[in-house]
Write a protein that holds these residues in place. Structure first.
Motif, PDB file in Angstrom:
ATOM      1  N   ALA A  63      -9.010   0.314   1.827  1.00 57.47           N
ATOM      2  CA  ALA A  63      -7.914   0.658   0.911  1.00 57.47           C
ATOM      3  C   ALA A  63      -8.018  -0.048  -0.440  1.00 57.47           C
ATOM      4  N   LYS A  64      -8.608  -1.230  -0.438  1.00 57.61           N
ATOM      5  CA  LYS A  64      -8.615  -2.060  -1.645  1.00 57.61           C
ATOM      6  C   LYS A  64      -9.180  -1.314  -2.850  1.00 57.61           C
TER       7      LYS A  64
ATOM      8  N   ARG B  20      -8.383   1.556  -3.927  1.00 56.56           N
ATOM      9  CA  ARG B  20      -8.481   3.018  -3.771  1.00 56.56           C
ATOM     10  C   ARG B  20      -7.090   3.595  -3.481  1.00 56.56           C
ATOM     11  N   ASP B  21      -7.040   4.896  -3.260  1.00 56.85           N
ATOM     12  CA  ASP B  21      -5.798   5.545  -2.869  1.00 56.85           C
ATOM     13  C   ASP B  21      -5.458   5.067  -1.448  1.00 56.85           C
ATOM     14  N   ALA B  22      -4.510   4.111  -1.341  1.00 55.90           N
ATOM     15  CA  ALA B  22      -4.270   3.425  -0.060  1.00 55.90           C
ATOM     16  C   ALA B  22      -3.665   4.345   0.992  1.00 55.90           C
ATOM     17  N   ARG B  23      -2.915   5.350   0.551  1.00 56.29           N
ATOM     18  CA  ARG B  23      -2.342   6.281   1.542  1.00 56.29           C
ATOM     19  C   ARG B  23      -3.417   7.184   2.107  1.00 56.29           C
TER      20      ARG B  23
ATOM     21  N   TYR C 230       0.806  -1.227   0.000  1.00 61.67           N
ATOM     22  CA  TYR C 230       0.000   0.000   0.000  1.00 61.67           C
ATOM     23  C   TYR C 230       0.839   1.278   0.000  1.00 61.67           C
TER      24      TYR C 230
ATOM     25  N   ALA D 269      -6.469   6.361   2.316  1.00 66.10           N
ATOM     26  CA  ALA D 269      -7.247   5.468   3.189  1.00 66.10           C
ATOM     27  C   ALA D 269      -6.578   5.356   4.560  1.00 66.10           C
ATOM     28  N   ALA D 270      -5.244   5.225   4.574  1.00 61.83           N
ATOM     29  CA  ALA D 270      -4.516   5.110   5.851  1.00 61.83           C
ATOM     30  C   ALA D 270      -4.711   6.376   6.683  1.00 61.83           C
TER      31      ALA D 270
ATOM     32  N   ILE E 175       2.479   2.694   2.367  1.00 64.09           N
ATOM     33  CA  ILE E 175       2.328   3.552   3.542  1.00 64.09           C
ATOM     34  C   ILE E 175       3.580   3.430   4.420  1.00 64.09           C
TER      35      ILE E 175
ATOM     36  N   TYR F   7      -8.989  -1.630   7.586  1.00 59.68           N
ATOM     37  CA  TYR F   7      -8.164  -0.810   6.690  1.00 59.68           C
ATOM     38  C   TYR F   7      -8.091  -1.421   5.301  1.00 59.68           C
ATOM     39  N   GLU F   8      -7.861  -2.727   5.248  1.00 63.64           N
ATOM     40  CA  GLU F   8      -7.704  -3.341   3.927  1.00 63.64           C
ATOM     41  C   GLU F   8      -8.971  -3.230   3.100  1.00 63.64           C
TER      42      GLU F   8
END
Ligand code: ADP
Ligand code: MG
Length: 483
Positions: free
Chosen positions: A342-343, A345-348, A318, A350-351, A320, A338-339
């Motif tokens: 995030a899946k 999508r923009d994982a950062r 991801y 999301a974090a 991050i 979180y997963e």
């Protein structure tokens, strides 16, 4: 040099080794079919075996053995295909047999290692000496009757894992990090619930002090410490006490002590017993425990992904930071949440949302991921609305607050409240023109070099669009109209 305590004779180093007792998650007890469930009416979960009736024989519970093996694998430890049970003899009113069945010379799990992370981000390895299986004792209560003590045997015979560390720990912080890490691993594995308040995980804390470079000195063991904070305080308090003893010309004697959280100090309980005091001998009612290699391999292949592994995967997959990944893998539920946000999508982003606004909302509303009004699907939809520019980041914060308040999906909130981002160039151009016309003196100042006013114009335009202007477009048009 690491963590040191300062005494009148200079610096002292703390040495700590922990023995953690972890109650095994299983339906029934280690050697009987009685329920191992926490609570229940006193003496409701007691079989004749647990009560120590004459002629009763223990029968090993395979699930408890599997849990110990899983835990050993999670601690990257040697699994001993042959282990054995021993009798540890001592008299106590809540120990009906007069002995505890434990493992002494041949534990089921040998040496392993646990990785801890310290405040400054550094990683340290703490050695595991062994893990063995043993029975828990019952509970004596002295406050239920004016002149009698009463006994509840519900816990008698429940399986415990005793996880012994090497004396590798050097500070209260390391001791705390170690206990938290063990608890996290046990919870991921599903082998112990780690609830220290309920007593299903407790620590015996062995502490000594020494001058840097010296051999180990005599240690004291602080029994049954039941929170991470108390473990840290007990290490500190006991180390300070020992330093005073040594510095006043005395000698630390090996003994068992108790930590009193109210006073923040340790107190002597009894002189330390040695192994020979327990008259250990091989348990004659049980055969040696021999594990089948194929069975063990199957346990290994079904092990869940553990926190260290997951953390490294999150960083790689991801993009991050190691720090953020550490926060997000704190427990399995958070990591799964979180997963699913995030899946795809923009994982950062999301974090940031999960560890920022979402955690803050949980704290504020006293909810957990399970009970939160904002589901992973809802937070994911919010990120989609930002991603496809339906709303801007500023409005997203407001939408999120409404999601927390109402439990509604973000798309519905945006429509209901008319929060769609204004991307209509004409509308923004008109708003910019109006702002510039209303502020001729500021425009003049800007043109004579006061660049900082640019932000003021952008702010005014955003205000005029109730925060809904597309920030990039607003910037672009303000710039263009200012010439
Ligand atoms: P026992 O069986 O008598 O309790 P162990 O050798 O099994 O003794 O050690 C128990 C714990 O004490 C272990 O966690 C070990 O790391 C720790 N320990 C041993 N020596 C010291 C020491 N000098 N200072 C602090 N901890 C120690
Ligand atoms: Mg011990």
């Amino acid at each position: 040099m690491g963590y040191m305590l300062e005494g009148s004779t200079g610096a002292w180093e703390i040495v700590v080794g922990l023995e953690i007792h972890a109650q095994v998650i299983s339906k029934s007890k280690l050697f009987s079919g009685a329920s191992a469930t926490y609570g229940g009416a006193p003496n409701a979960h007691v079989s004749f075996v647990d009560a120590g009736f004459p002629g009763m024989l223990p029968v090993i519970n395979q699930e408890c053995v599997a849990q110990a093996v899983r835990t050993g694998l999670g601690l990257q430890a040697q699994i001993n295909l042959m282990s054995r049970f021993d009798r540890k003899n001592y008299f106590y009113a809540d120990l009906p047999n007069g002995y505890q069945i434990s493992q002494f010379a041949h534990p089921i799990v040998g040496t392993g290692v646990v990785e801890i992370e310290l405040q400054d981000g550094s990683i340290k390895h703490i050695g595991i000496t062994r893990l063995h299986l043993e029975q828990d004792a019952g509970k004596s209560m002295h406050d239920q009757h004016p002149s009698k003590s009463v006994i509840d045997l519900n816990r008698a015979g429940v399986a415990l894992m005793e996880i012994v560390s090497e004396p590798d720990i050097r500070s209260p912080e390391e001791a705390g990090a170690y206990v938290r890490k063990i608890r996290q691993i046990l919870r991921y594995l599903g082998t112990c619930d780690g609830n220290m308040e309920e007593g299903s995980m407790r620590a015996d804390v062995n502490v000594s002090v020494r001058k840097p470079g010296e051999a180990f000195r005599t240690r004291c063991e602080i029994k049954n410490v039941n929170s991470v904070r108390f473990v840290m305080h007990a290490v500190e308090a006991e180390a300070q006490r020992q330093i005073s003893v040594w510095e006043s010309g005395g000698e630390v004697v090996q003994e068992t002590r108790l930590y009193d959280p109210a006073r923040g100090e340790t107190r002597s309980m009894r002189s330390k017993e040695d192994a020979h005091d327990y008259r250990y001998f091989p348990e004659p009612d049980l055969l040696p425990l021999v594990l089948d290699e194929a069975w063990m391999a199957k346990l290994k292949s079904n092990l869940p992904e553990l926190p260290d592994e997951k953390r490294r995967r999150f960083c790689a997959q991801y993009g991050i930071t190691f720090y953020d990944a550490g926060v997000l893998v704190a427990d399995q539920t958070t990591a799964d949440f979180y997963e699913s946000v995030a899946k795809g999508r923009d994982a950062r982003l999301a974090a940031n949302w999960v560890s920022g606004d979402f955690f803050a909302a949980l704290n504020r509303t006293g909810t957990s991921i399970e009970t939160s009004p904002v589901s992973a699907a809802a937070l994911g939809e919010l990120l989609d609305l930002i991603g496809d520019k339906t709303i801007n980041g500023r409005i997203a914060k407001d939408v999120f607050e409404l999601m927390v308040e109402t439990g509604k999906m973000p798309g519905a909130i945006v429509e209901e409240k008319g929060l769609r981002q204004v991307t209509d160039t004409g509308a923004i151009e008109a708003a910019v023109a109006a702002v510039l016309a209303a502020n001729p003196d500021k425009v003049a100042e800007y043109k004579s070099g006061k660049d900082k006013l640019f932000g003021f114009f952008v702010g005014q335009v955003m205000k005029a669009t109730q925060g809904k202007g597309n920030p990039a477009l607003v910037n672009e048009i303000v710039k263009a109209q200012l010439g």
